[in-house]
Write a protein that holds these residues in place. Sequence first.
Motif, PDB file in Angstrom:
ATOM      1  N   ALA A 164       4.638  -1.915  13.223  1.00  0.00           N
ATOM      2  CA  ALA A 164       4.401  -2.898  12.168  1.00  0.00           C
ATOM      3  C   ALA A 164       5.715  -3.622  11.901  1.00  0.00           C
ATOM      4  O   ALA A 164       6.790  -3.084  12.146  1.00  0.00           O
ATOM      5  N   ARG A 165       5.612  -4.843  11.361  1.00  0.00           N
ATOM      6  CA  ARG A 165       6.848  -5.575  11.077  1.00  0.00           C
ATOM      7  C   ARG A 165       7.519  -5.012   9.838  1.00  0.00           C
ATOM      8  O   ARG A 165       8.733  -5.098   9.675  1.00  0.00           O
ATOM      9  N   ASP A 166       6.730  -4.463   8.932  1.00  0.00           N
ATOM     10  CA  ASP A 166       7.282  -3.901   7.707  1.00  0.00           C
ATOM     11  C   ASP A 166       6.181  -3.049   7.078  1.00  0.00           C
ATOM     12  O   ASP A 166       5.053  -3.026   7.571  1.00  0.00           O
ATOM     13  N   LEU A 167       6.517  -2.371   5.990  1.00  0.00           N
ATOM     14  CA  LEU A 167       5.501  -1.642   5.251  1.00  0.00           C
ATOM     15  C   LEU A 167       4.651  -2.639   4.448  1.00  0.00           C
ATOM     16  O   LEU A 167       5.061  -3.785   4.262  1.00  0.00           O
ATOM     17  N   PRO A 168       3.482  -2.209   3.948  1.00  0.00           N
ATOM     18  CA  PRO A 168       2.597  -3.183   3.310  1.00  0.00           C
ATOM     19  C   PRO A 168       3.159  -3.809   2.037  1.00  0.00           C
ATOM     20  O   PRO A 168       2.808  -4.931   1.702  1.00  0.00           O
ATOM     21  N   PHE A 169       3.999  -3.074   1.295  1.00  0.00           N
ATOM     22  CA  PHE A 169       4.530  -3.629   0.040  1.00  0.00           C
ATOM     23  C   PHE A 169       6.054  -3.565   0.057  1.00  0.00           C
ATOM     24  O   PHE A 169       6.650  -2.710  -0.605  1.00  0.00           O
ATOM     25  N   PRO A 170       6.712  -4.473   0.785  1.00  0.00           N
ATOM     26  CA  PRO A 170       8.166  -4.356   0.944  1.00  0.00           C
ATOM     27  C   PRO A 170       8.912  -4.394  -0.387  1.00  0.00           C
ATOM     28  O   PRO A 170       9.890  -3.672  -0.580  1.00  0.00           O
ATOM     29  N   ARG A 171       8.428  -5.224  -1.316  1.00  0.00           N
ATOM     30  CA  ARG A 171       9.155  -5.321  -2.582  1.00  0.00           C
ATOM     31  C   ARG A 171       9.003  -4.052  -3.405  1.00  0.00           C
ATOM     32  O   ARG A 171       9.892  -3.701  -4.186  1.00  0.00           O
ATOM     33  N   LEU A 172       7.890  -3.357  -3.209  1.00  0.00           N
ATOM     34  CA  LEU A 172       7.710  -2.085  -3.913  1.00  0.00           C
ATOM     35  C   LEU A 172       8.727  -1.062  -3.403  1.00  0.00           C
ATOM     36  O   LEU A 172       9.282  -0.283  -4.177  1.00  0.00           O
ATOM     37  N   SER A 173       8.984  -1.073  -2.087  1.00  0.00           N
ATOM     38  CA  SER A 173      10.016  -0.175  -1.544  1.00  0.00           C
ATOM     39  C   SER A 173      11.349  -0.469  -2.191  1.00  0.00           C
ATOM     40  O   SER A 173      12.076   0.447  -2.593  1.00  0.00           O
ATOM     41  N   ALA A 174      11.683  -1.766  -2.289  1.00  0.00           N
ATOM     42  CA  ALA A 174      12.968  -2.139  -2.878  1.00  0.00           C
ATOM     43  C   ALA A 174      13.018  -1.707  -4.339  1.00  0.00           C
ATOM     44  O   ALA A 174      14.018  -1.146  -4.805  1.00  0.00           O
ATOM     45  N   PHE A 175      11.916  -1.930  -5.058  1.00  0.00           N
ATOM     46  CA  PHE A 175      11.844  -1.518  -6.464  1.00  0.00           C
ATOM     47  C   PHE A 175      12.080  -0.008  -6.574  1.00  0.00           C
ATOM     48  O   PHE A 175      12.886   0.459  -7.382  1.00  0.00           O
ATOM     49  N   GLY A 176      11.394   0.764  -5.729  1.00  0.00           N
ATOM     50  CA  GLY A 176      11.562   2.217  -5.737  1.00  0.00           C
ATOM     51  C   GLY A 176      13.004   2.603  -5.477  1.00  0.00           C
ATOM     52  O   GLY A 176      13.564   3.467  -6.148  1.00  0.00           O
ATOM     53  N   PHE A 177      13.622   1.923  -4.527  1.00  0.00           N
ATOM     54  CA  PHE A 177      15.014   2.246  -4.204  1.00  0.00           C
ATOM     55  C   PHE A 177      15.927   2.006  -5.393  1.00  0.00           C
ATOM     56  O   PHE A 177      16.758   2.842  -5.744  1.00  0.00           O
ATOM     57  N   TRP A 178      15.776   0.842  -6.039  1.00  0.00           N
ATOM     58  CA  TRP A 178      16.684   0.529  -7.148  1.00  0.00           C
ATOM     59  C   TRP A 178      16.451   1.464  -8.330  1.00  0.00           C
ATOM     60  O   TRP A 178      17.399   1.846  -9.024  1.00  0.00           O
ATOM     61  N   CYS A 179      15.198   1.840  -8.578  1.00  0.00           N
ATOM     62  CA  CYS A 179      14.920   2.836  -9.625  1.00  0.00           C
ATOM     63  C   CYS A 179      15.663   4.127  -9.309  1.00  0.00           C
ATOM     64  O   CYS A 179      16.292   4.748 -10.168  1.00  0.00           O
ATOM     65  N   PHE A 180      15.566   4.520  -8.054  1.00  0.00           N
ATOM     66  CA  PHE A 180      16.162   5.772  -7.595  1.00  0.00           C
ATOM     67  C   PHE A 180      17.680   5.760  -7.805  1.00  0.00           C
ATOM     68  O   PHE A 180      18.261   6.704  -8.357  1.00  0.00           O
ATOM     69  N   VAL A 181      18.333   4.661  -7.403  1.00  0.00           N
ATOM     70  CA  VAL A 181      19.790   4.599  -7.532  1.00  0.00           C
ATOM     71  C   VAL A 181      20.193   4.620  -8.999  1.00  0.00           C
ATOM     72  O   VAL A 181      21.087   5.375  -9.406  1.00  0.00           O
TER      73      VAL A 181
END
Lengths: 893, 125
Positions: A164-181
């Motif tokens: 796949a070119r990316d996961l289905p919700f790329p911005r959700l991944s980014a959101f999850g990452f920033w929450c995590f940090v």
Amino acid sequence: MSESRDVGDPPSRPAGDGPGRNERTSDQRPGDDFSGDRPAVVEVWRERDDVEPLPEAPPEPVQREQRRRLAEVWETPKGIRYWSSVNNSDVGVWYVSSCFIFFLFAGVLALLMRAQLARPNATVLSADTYNQVFTVHGSVMMFLFAIPIFEAIAVLILPQMLGARDLPFPRLSAFGFWCFVLGGVFLCGSIFFGAAPSGGWFMYPPLTSTYTPGIGPDIWLLGFSFIEVAAIAAAVELIVGVLKCRPPGMRIHLMPLYAWYVLVAAVMIVFAFPPLITGSLLLELERAFAWPFFDPNRGGDPLLWQHLFWLFGHPEVYIIFLPSIALIAMIVPTFSRRPIVGYGWVVLAAIGTGFLSFGLWVHHMYTTGLPGISLGLFSAASMAVSIPTAVQFACFVATALAGRVTRSLPMLWMFGAFAIFVLGGLTGVMVALAPFDFQVHDSFFIVAHFHYALIGGALFPVLGGVYYFFPIVRAKLLSERLGKIAFWISFIGFNITFMPMHLTGLRGMPRRVFTYPAGLGLETLNLISTIGSVILGLGVAVVMFDVVRPRRKQATSPRDPWKAGTLEWVQEMPGKDWGIRSIPEIDSRYPLWQQPNLVRDIDEGRFYLPDAEEKRRETLVTSVIDASPEQCQRLPGSSFLPMVAALTVGGFFIFGTFHWWTLAMISLVTGLGVIILWLWTGTAQIPESTTKDVGLGLRLPLYVSGSSSIGYWGMCVTMFADLTAFMSIVFGYFFFWTIHEDFPPSGSTGPGVFWPAISALLIGSAWALTLLARRLNRLGRARAFQLSLACSSVFALLGAGALIAGPWRTGLDPASHAYSATVWLLMIWSALHVVIGVIMHLYCMARRFAGRMTARHDIEIHNVALYWHFTWLTVIISVLVGAGFPLVTGSMP
Amino acid sequence: MSEDLREGHTSLWWVAAAPAIWAVHFLASYGTAAVWCAKRGSESPLSLARTAILLYTVAAFAALAVVALRGLGRYRAATSQHPGDADTREARSQFLGFTLLSLSGLSALAVIYEALAAVIIGSCR
């Protein structure tokens, strides 16, 4: 919902196109990287309607233009805007790197503890600092390393593995990452101010409620709740990714085993994390507002926390373990040069372990005085779970025996993991026996056991995975020599550290006590452990040095350096931002071994989506079982919105820790606004045409709503998590009922029957009107749609008011008794969900008004209706439990 | 190709059926025992609760048998000429059949383990 299919052509494969079967031979291009030490091509039995790549490559100028457009569309932003990237290859690297930074931080804390314990009566750390250090060590290793590293690695490599070119919700991944940090830095930072939590990583009340003033426990409860939300977001992403974003033809029985494990572990997160979020909510309500959930003087019970915590905590061990085993399941076949032995058995083991691990939680509570029969039931499940665990290890060993094992660094780490984990498993079987556990509970024997289980079951496989997957990230190989040195130092250091702890524990040394007196026979054992920990630390340091050392002069790794068979290794070296050049048709489990010319065909754009004509990021959505193409999904591009959303929503939790409620509410409302902006500008965009030619004669719809759309799937998974959190509150209610003679307590009024009944009626109408609105919209009756949603919103708000009016009018005081507190919480929880549902209604009305939603383009209202199904269920359960249950018990003798 | 091998005629939910039966049996047994002992006191015999757990076990076995038979049917229906990793609906159906069958077996084993606890332990102590 088949009605959504009428958008564009029905998703189906073109019948009978492409050349005949088995025409193509395994003639490799001269100069192809893929030759040499590769297993003979395994003959794949193919179906007649299978799709073949283009027989001829497009002319070179066309290919060049395609590549140029793909590169432009997927380009990672430069400068400060780099941090707005949402591409999985960027977010994944940030995610993995942050996990390892947190890991090193917690590792340093471990060394501090070992320094304190090296000698009896040492004063390296004070008792209070020691408490903070072991709490933060455990919490960080669990919540900021072990779990997120799984999600981080999956975000990084799963799309590649699925073509796949990316996961289905790329911005959700980014959101999850920033929450995590954000959450992680907040928690780790607290120890520098002496304000860190100190109640142990499982935070048992009443130690953490009554006996710990200050903000330490609040930091833990709110910080980790925030991180858990991020973890659930990532789990939603991974579940939908595995089920809906596989390449065409990758049927469910052809999925890489890694994808199976990710699916199981992500589903486990969806059901395991919510009980802890609920537990944290209850404990924070007790700390902040004196709602007595865990205070026995007012009808509460600390054991409720233990149930909720371990209902999360034990599955969590397997959430950590399974994805690491998944790495073994990928690495062992590669270096055994053959497909896995017993694919079906490994899948059985993954699913079986996932389920059974939910039946183990009480084995952390053997010494709490529960009835023998309860212990027996959980002991039985603890024994049963070792069966699937053994099955998968047997399959790995069989694969290695049946193949030709080549010596390699990742394999070395895997063998180390095997050895360590098996020892941890054996002590695990010992402590699963209740009588033995009584003896060693809370001693260093347990510390030794779970370090063997976690370091063997998670850390070593992950480090092996780092060596294995590093070329995908940096296009360079890690040093063979340094890797071997690091392995042996770590392996020896680990055993020197933790082997003696079994004895230390059996001799009676309790865990979590900051020192010990001389003369108990503990000095030598502890000193050996401390020396070992320094050696282990050195080993990890060597790995980290190898990862970060400059490698400009080092040659680029060849493509597929390990001669592996799965799809992530088609990646060019160095990898391109677009991920995969064209999305292939898959018809085997190890496509690189079993599908001739696959790399050439992918590279020359002979498969699906070889171009980005409309300058949009795109990937394919396929069906769950057979991966038939269903949709061409447009993906959002780089944006700072996910980061800003994480910072603002995070502000609510951080300000809440300090009880600055005004700032917290401002932050939350801002966060809500940012999320709405994100949704408004980035989701459910109406495409310029209904369908698109994705290549190979296939036209797919660009817009799908209802149960085939990925957003619907995302909402569905999220709501299962939400419902699980709610059911944990209901569990609390019935838990209190079992421990009390009279429940509801005599003299308590409860919420009454009148107001709850009214609320059920009103909210039921709101739900029905939502469904009507969805129908009206499909019929193209815009005004009726708006009216229906407006009425629904009014009914819903009145209903939410009625929910609160019940306990309010009867004067139920939440601080007086655990019963009152639970009833209040049920009603508030339901009312909040209704209010969120109203916000969704207003959003849909605005979208329809603005023309961003139409009769045919109706993703929003489908997803909102799904939300309302769950909300209606929540309200019904709240009313039945809150108002109905007292009637039932009242009628009993 | 027979009709019922099409994707619309199969569901991934079935894969979760057998372990879900175990989970229901487990929760019912635990819930029954825990409530019984909480309400009757820690010295009382399990008597009825024990019978209930054994009844749950019989019910669980009946349900597991349904799943297992379905799995067996799928597993057998596919002709043996396709290897397990063939790119065909038959192979996929066979795989899902095998998964159903093996998960039923594992779940049955786990159910027996749970039932044994009720056979061996007779009181709330």
